[in-house]
Design a protein around this motif. Sequence first.
Motif, PDB file in Angstrom:
ATOM      1  N   ASN A   4       0.817  -1.207   0.000  1.00  0.00           N
ATOM      2  CA  ASN A   4       0.000   0.000   0.000  1.00  0.00           C
ATOM      3  C   ASN A   4       0.855   1.263   0.000  1.00  0.00           C
ATOM      4  OD1 ASN A   4      -2.400  -1.444   0.019  1.00  0.00           O
ATOM      5  ND2 ASN A   4      -2.486  -1.544   2.243  1.00  0.00           N
TER       6      ASN A   4
ATOM      7  N   ASP B 180       1.123   6.833  -6.724  1.00  0.00           N
ATOM      8  CA  ASP B 180      -0.050   7.655  -7.035  1.00  0.00           C
ATOM      9  C   ASP B 180       0.252   9.139  -6.789  1.00  0.00           C
ATOM     10  OD1 ASP B 180      -2.834   7.884  -7.797  1.00  0.00           O
ATOM     11  OD2 ASP B 180      -3.258   8.361  -5.708  1.00  0.00           O
ATOM     12  N   VAL B 181       0.920   9.417  -5.675  1.00  0.00           N
ATOM     13  CA  VAL B 181       1.293  10.798  -5.348  1.00  0.00           C
ATOM     14  C   VAL B 181       2.256  11.352  -6.388  1.00  0.00           C
ATOM     15  CG1 VAL B 181       2.521  12.249  -3.688  1.00  0.00           C
ATOM     16  CG2 VAL B 181       0.880  10.556  -2.870  1.00  0.00           C
TER      17      VAL B 181
ATOM     18  N   CYS C 272      -1.546  -2.666  -7.377  1.00  0.00           N
ATOM     19  CA  CYS C 272      -2.248  -1.464  -6.930  1.00  0.00           C
ATOM     20  C   CYS C 272      -3.754  -1.528  -7.206  1.00  0.00           C
ATOM     21  CB  CYS C 272      -1.632  -0.226  -7.565  1.00  0.00           C
ATOM     22  SG  CYS C 272       0.093   0.045  -7.071  1.00  0.00           S
TER      23      CYS C 272
ATOM     24  N   CYS D 208       2.206   1.768  -3.552  1.00  0.00           N
ATOM     25  CA  CYS D 208       1.175   2.215  -4.496  1.00  0.00           C
ATOM     26  C   CYS D 208       0.767   3.659  -4.228  1.00  0.00           C
ATOM     27  CB  CYS D 208      -0.032   1.291  -4.428  1.00  0.00           C
ATOM     28  SG  CYS D 208       0.284  -0.366  -5.084  1.00  0.00           S
ATOM     29  N   THR D 209       0.690   4.029  -2.955  1.00  0.00           N
ATOM     30  CA  THR D 209       0.356   5.407  -2.602  1.00  0.00           C
ATOM     31  C   THR D 209       1.440   6.360  -3.082  1.00  0.00           C
ATOM     32  OG1 THR D 209      -0.922   4.712  -0.664  1.00  0.00           O
ATOM     33  CG2 THR D 209      -0.148   6.996  -0.705  1.00  0.00           C
TER      34      THR D 209
END
Length: 217
Positions: A58, A65-66, A184, A61-62
């Motif tokens: 997680n 994404d950011v 993700c 993936c975060t």
Amino acid sequence: MNKQFTFALSALASMLVAGCATGPSSADLDQMAAAIVKSSFSDKGIVKVSAIAPEDINVACTAADVAGKPIAPELAAQLQAAQLKTIKWPTDGQYLGDWKAGEKLAQSGRGLTWTDKADTANGGNCYNCHQLDPKEISFGTIGPSLTGYGKSRGVIANPNSAASKAIVEYTWGKIWNAKAYNACSVMPRAVHKGIITEKQAKDLMALLLDPKSPVNQ
């Protein structure tokens, strides 16, 4: 507002203001944010704070994404391999349960709240992201339509073929732990995270693959 929360929030605000001149590091901001989260949540009923503890997959993936870009393929493969190891295959070799029970499960979004009892049966919440029955007029679109799932993939016409076996195993794994196939994925890791049971997973399998299921009509 407790003292720990107030302190963390004040410290974070100070750092943000100071950031105009000095620029706080992302590590400092992460530390402050973690302190705020820790002081803001507590166990209540069956809902435990541990459920929001960060995991490598997680966090990665975060971060991607950011950053506004996909996770690195090499890292994705590594994380998926670890998730694949968590999947447990049916000990009796039977993948399909009762499609009627699966339909009720797929259309239920209840459970996992602090007011529920530990033995409360959770819903699968599938309708929130997928269309299942072709006759449905209200459904989520976060995930692809699953109408005709088994029929369109040849499982209904050729259930004993190698290709059908691969589809059945993939579907089982996807329901058990979606991140084993897409690091993700936003699909819940339903059985791996204890949202539904192995028996319920079999019922969902039947909903998707049984020729009598409305999904395949």
